[in-house]
Design a protein around this motif. Sequence first.
Motif, PDB file in Angstrom:
ATOM      1  N   ALA A   1       0.819  -1.219   0.000  1.00 33.94           N
ATOM      2  CA  ALA A   1       0.000   0.000   0.000  1.00 33.94           C
ATOM      3  C   ALA A   1       0.849   1.264   0.000  1.00 33.94           C
ATOM      4  N   GLY A   2       2.154   1.087   0.185  1.00 36.95           N
ATOM      5  CA  GLY A   2       3.047   2.251   0.174  1.00 36.95           C
ATOM      6  C   GLY A   2       3.027   3.038   1.462  1.00 36.95           C
ATOM      7  N   VAL A   3       2.641   2.388   2.572  1.00 37.85           N
ATOM      8  CA  VAL A   3       2.612   3.115   3.842  1.00 37.85           C
ATOM      9  C   VAL A   3       3.781   2.754   4.761  1.00 37.85           C
ATOM     10  N   ALA A   4       4.620   1.775   4.341  1.00 36.44           N
ATOM     11  CA  ALA A   4       5.794   1.423   5.147  1.00 36.44           C
ATOM     12  C   ALA A   4       7.007   2.178   4.617  1.00 36.44           C
ATOM     13  N   ASP A   5       7.896   2.597   5.508  1.00 29.77           N
ATOM     14  CA  ASP A   5       9.108   3.295   5.055  1.00 29.77           C
ATOM     15  C   ASP A   5      10.308   2.332   5.052  1.00 29.77           C
ATOM     16  N   HIS A   6      11.511   2.877   4.925  1.00 35.50           N
ATOM     17  CA  HIS A   6      12.707   2.031   4.807  1.00 35.50           C
ATOM     18  C   HIS A   6      12.944   1.164   6.039  1.00 35.50           C
ATOM     19  N   THR A   7      12.367   1.534   7.176  1.00 36.37           N
ATOM     20  CA  THR A   7      12.559   0.720   8.387  1.00 36.37           C
ATOM     21  C   THR A   7      11.695  -0.533   8.343  1.00 36.37           C
ATOM     22  N   GLY A   8      10.731  -0.553   7.422  1.00 39.13           N
ATOM     23  CA  GLY A   8       9.795  -1.679   7.369  1.00 39.13           C
ATOM     24  C   GLY A   8       8.517  -1.410   8.164  1.00 39.13           C
ATOM     25  N   TRP A   9       8.486  -0.307   8.917  1.00 33.74           N
ATOM     26  CA  TRP A   9       7.314   0.057   9.720  1.00 33.74           C
ATOM     27  C   TRP A   9       6.661   1.303   9.125  1.00 33.74           C
ATOM     28  N   CYS A  10       5.505   1.682   9.664  1.00 32.34           N
ATOM     29  CA  CYS A  10       4.681   2.719   9.024  1.00 32.34           C
ATOM     30  C   CYS A  10       4.625   4.008   9.829  1.00 32.34           C
ATOM     31  N   PRO A  11       5.213   5.085   9.288  1.00 30.78           N
ATOM     32  CA  PRO A  11       5.140   6.361   9.995  1.00 30.78           C
ATOM     33  C   PRO A  11       3.733   6.952   9.914  1.00 30.78           C
ATOM     34  N   ILE A  12       3.245   7.479  11.034  1.00 24.79           N
ATOM     35  CA  ILE A  12       1.880   8.016  11.092  1.00 24.79           C
ATOM     36  C   ILE A  12       1.871   9.391  11.746  1.00 24.79           C
ATOM     37  N   ASP A  13       0.813  10.121  11.476  1.00 27.77           N
ATOM     38  CA  ASP A  13       0.537  11.351  12.205  1.00 27.77           C
ATOM     39  C   ASP A  13      -0.057  10.917  13.553  1.00 27.77           C
TER      40      ASP A  13
END
Lengths: 427, 121
Positions: free
Chosen positions: A293-305
């Motif tokens: 979905a393109g919501v994970a970053d390079h760490t493999g986890w998902c940055p959120i507001d």
Amino acid sequence: MTADQPTNRRTFLKRSAAIGAVALLPRPALAQGAAQHVVVIGGGFAGATCARALKRLSPKVRVSLVEQRQIFVSCPFSNAVIAGLRTLSQQQFGYEKIAQSGVEVHLAAATAVNPETHVVTLSDGSRLTYDRLVVAPGIDLRWDALPGYDQAAAEHMPHAWEAGAQTELLARQLSAMPDGGTVVIAAPANPFRCPPGPYERASLIAYYLKRKKPKSKLLILDAKDAFSKQRLFENAWKELYPGMIEWVGLSAGGKVTSVDPAAMTLTTDFDTHKAAVANVIPPQRAGRIAQIAGVADHTGWCPIDPETFESILQPHIHVIGDAAIAGAMPKSAFAANAQAKACAQTVEKLLVGEEPREPKLINTCYSLVAPDYGISIAGVYHPAGGQLVEVAGAGGISPLDATRPFREQEAHYAEGWFKTITAEVFG
Amino acid sequence: MNTDKNVPGSETDGRRRILAHPCSSLFIGVALCLTSFGAAQSAAVTEPPPGASACSGCHATDPSVATPAPRLVGRKPDEIVAALAAFRSGQRPATVMDRIAKGFTDAEIRAIAEWYGEKQP
Ligand SMILES: Cc1cc2nc3c(=O)[nH]c(=O)nc-3n(C[C@H](O)[C@H](O)[C@H](O)COP(=O)(O)OP(=O)(O)OC[C@H]3O[C@@H](n4cnc5c(N)ncnc54)[C@H](O)[C@@H]3O)c2cc1C
């Protein structure tokens, strides 16, 4: 939306920009005058809670829950299954009640997400178009992170970090192990699912060994130098299982760098350890659909507001539970459930074009060191500086000098928590 | 499946209904679609104030769940406020509520207490 609260101004501005960017895209729900549609991917502690909470807050919204398994198997309390104190069936929950509450349950895997067209594709070929998407897939184990440890190796050296067949495999191996063997647990570096989990597991395995195989030893090889509730665990180990559990931290050479499932060995920078039973908990990342979905970053986890749980990377997609980077909040079922309810409130507000309220969250993680010996860590969280941070002066661990009745009471509360949360999510 | 009577997953009625659902027997392990039969289209609930929804992780809202954590639903708001104030100041002994109560302001506690108090037990 009202943007008059200064604390929410930043997110308001960001959201306005995001909404502007997609305003021209086809929005079937609105175009056809149909109900607004929220799709939730993942029917675990985060996703199932969120779907139900949203339906309860806003019965007119169409809520679809997409889950790849027919039966959910809870990780919380699965360490007790490994120690022979519970059965796996006590960990299993179905989706009937959720379906009866008005949530549309799709027992299929989400295989693709198109953030531009707002379409989720399922493994049965069906497609769901969302106004807002909640991604809650939990974790994937990284099969590329530890040399020698792949899916085939996990049949010999179980991770048991996703509950189910792996939990039972580890339980069987322990009961088949001869007295006098060494059980080795390899624990990963942060961040990972359930920070106190490996140490609760070590405790309950020691409880089993002490009764059934008292000449055996348990060795924890750790890729970090400190762990959750460490002093509480270490004190309890001395008291309950003297001489049985040895913990080797990172700087003492505890990090496992490769495993050999055929030889049943685990290798660190300093040593090779032979195991009678090896429980390898490998590094993890957000469930694969998050990447798709393109919501994970390079760490493999998902940055959120932290105010809205909306992805920093894709507008109209929220991420909750283990998959999210939730600042100071640990990856726990309690946290996933709390985030899910706050996220449902946020999504409900955004659907009607109102400014969401700033969330306030709680986490409480109990660990059983023995069936009648519980310890806990708690925290209260709020958004600050773009992160979920702990409210200063609150939270912390159980007292180090507590009495045995106090520990017994916490074990009792731990069980109460499990009953309550599983009833809220699945009952 | 769950045999614990307090855990609703143990109730087999709902499960039988689903297993009897036409597509499930055909496509075990493949997608089966549980549409919302008997969907409860009840009225929307009032929105909980910040922090309130997290409490129900331990304090069951479902009256059929037997739990050692006291129920908050339908309790007098003043009682909840007084209990949290006593936890926060350390006057009332606690296992975990002293640690949690310290994370909330008076206004937040009042709002949470009133929200739970308004709900039907
Ligand atoms: C041994 C152990 C003990 C633990 N003990 C505790 C404890 O005592 N207390 C506590 O608070 N936490 C505990 N945890 C942590 C807890 O299990 C997790 O934090 C929690 O499950 C996270 O919830 P989640 O919804 O993010 O993920 P999950 O609960 O794993 O749910 C994710 C769901 O998404 C589904 N899914 C994934 N991808 C897709 C897809 N593409 N399509 C459809 N469905 C998909 C999965 O099948 C799964 O059902 C423990 C964990 C372990 C391993």
